[in-house]
Structure formats: structure tokens, C-alpha cells
Design a protein around this motif. Sequence first.
Motif, PDB file in Angstrom:
ATOM      1  N   THR A 281       0.578  -1.194   0.073  1.00  0.00           N
ATOM      2  CA  THR A 281       0.038   0.016  -0.073  1.00  0.00           C
ATOM      3  C   THR A 281       0.826   1.075   0.047  1.00  0.00           C
ATOM      4  O   THR A 281       1.965   1.260   0.210  1.00  0.00           O
ATOM      5  CB  THR A 281      -0.965   0.010   1.259  1.00  0.00           C
ATOM      6  N   ALA A 282       0.527   2.311  -0.719  1.00  0.00           N
ATOM      7  CA  ALA A 282       1.171   3.560  -0.536  1.00  0.00           C
ATOM      8  C   ALA A 282       1.496   4.121   0.783  1.00  0.00           C
ATOM      9  O   ALA A 282       2.371   4.453   1.091  1.00  0.00           O
ATOM     10  CB  ALA A 282       0.286   4.613  -1.142  1.00  0.00           C
ATOM     11  N   GLU A 283       0.705   3.641   1.741  1.00  0.00           N
ATOM     12  CA  GLU A 283       0.834   4.190   3.258  1.00  0.00           C
ATOM     13  C   GLU A 283       1.989   3.388   3.925  1.00  0.00           C
ATOM     14  O   GLU A 283       2.614   4.017   4.595  1.00  0.00           O
ATOM     15  CB  GLU A 283      -0.521   3.768   4.088  1.00  0.00           C
ATOM     16  N   THR A 284       2.173   2.100   3.430  1.00  0.00           N
ATOM     17  CA  THR A 284       3.341   1.422   3.836  1.00  0.00           C
ATOM     18  C   THR A 284       4.711   1.702   3.116  1.00  0.00           C
ATOM     19  O   THR A 284       5.572   2.124   3.689  1.00  0.00           O
ATOM     20  CB  THR A 284       3.147  -0.130   3.879  1.00  0.00           C
ATOM     21  N   LEU A 285       4.454   1.719   1.789  1.00  0.00           N
ATOM     22  CA  LEU A 285       5.844   1.840   0.903  1.00  0.00           C
ATOM     23  C   LEU A 285       6.332   3.274   0.888  1.00  0.00           C
ATOM     24  O   LEU A 285       7.399   3.381   0.239  1.00  0.00           O
ATOM     25  CB  LEU A 285       5.498   1.315  -0.428  1.00  0.00           C
ATOM     26  N   THR A 286       5.481   4.491   1.266  1.00  0.00           N
ATOM     27  CA  THR A 286       6.011   5.596   1.150  1.00  0.00           C
ATOM     28  C   THR A 286       6.547   6.148   2.607  1.00  0.00           C
ATOM     29  O   THR A 286       6.772   7.458   2.916  1.00  0.00           O
ATOM     30  CB  THR A 286       5.104   6.579   0.647  1.00  0.00           C
TER      31      THR A 286
END
Length: 170
Positions: free
Chosen positions: A73-78
Motif C-alpha cells: 500500500t502507498a501508506e506502507t511503501l512511502t
Amino acid sequence: MSIMRDSGVDIDNPVGFDSSALPERYFAEGPQRLNGTEALAFVRERYAFADGDFQRARNQQAFIKAVLGKSLTAETLTNPARISDLVGAIAPYLAVDDGLNSAYVAGLAVQLRDVRLGDVTFFTLPTTGTGTSPDGQSIVVIDQEKLKAVQQGFQTDTLDAYQPEVQTIE
């Protein structure tokens, strides 16, 4: 961040079965949430299936798909802190090359920020069936000839053209 400890993981179970490790636990076909103990029993099960290790591999893929769904998810990977937590949680369970360290994985996570679960494909190596090891263990035997196509796909970045067969005992 704990992928499973806090809330479990949602899997889509391909085949219902009675667990041999958890008495009185039936894993129904379809979507369900597993806690850590249940997830471990789910990915280790082979005795409940006519095709044993082949279905176990499919269950393991279903579990990894579920974990990736929570992770990609963008929340994890960023988020560097989440990436660090994720790497720390899985690192003790991986055997990797010396060059694959936390810094490399963190950089890779940033590069993967646009990858979603639908972009990931799962398959098992081609086999010639099952056999027995010299010490009496049940094993799945890799088809060395068909493996060459998989290796070629990795080497030439054409693995998307590889068409895996569903492995089972007939």
C-alpha cells in the motif's frame, strides 16, 4: 507494525479442510481472517489434502498474497518507519544474499510504491511429481528440463510469458 499480531490477516482459502494441527478447527473455503496460530496451521497443512504438498503450496501462496495485500500500500511503501518495521518483522525468517540488507530493501520498497497486488503473479516451479528422499522424507521433485524455461524468463525479463501448469497428484 505487525502484519498479523494486531489484527490478523484476511485470506481467501481455496479449499476447505480440517486442520491436523488445531483440533476441531475447520478452515472453510472462501474469505476468512486468521490469527498467527491459525495462519501457521493453515500454511503448514498437507495431511488434509489428497495432493498434500501441492495444496500446501497453493495455501502458502494464498497467505503470502494476503500479507502482500496488507503491505503493498502507498501508506506502507512511502513511510520509512513502516518499511523499517516490516523489514525488521520478516528479516529473521529469510535467507538472502549478503547484498540484500535493510538499506537495499528500503530503497526497493520506495521503487515498489506503485506496485499493487494485482501486479503480482504466483506459481510453483514445475515438478515431475513426488518422491522420497534418501532419508525417507516425502519430497516434491523439480522438473529440471521445464525449470530451464523459468530460469530463462528470469534472466531475460520475459517471465510474464511463462505459462505455469497447476501442479497436483493425479
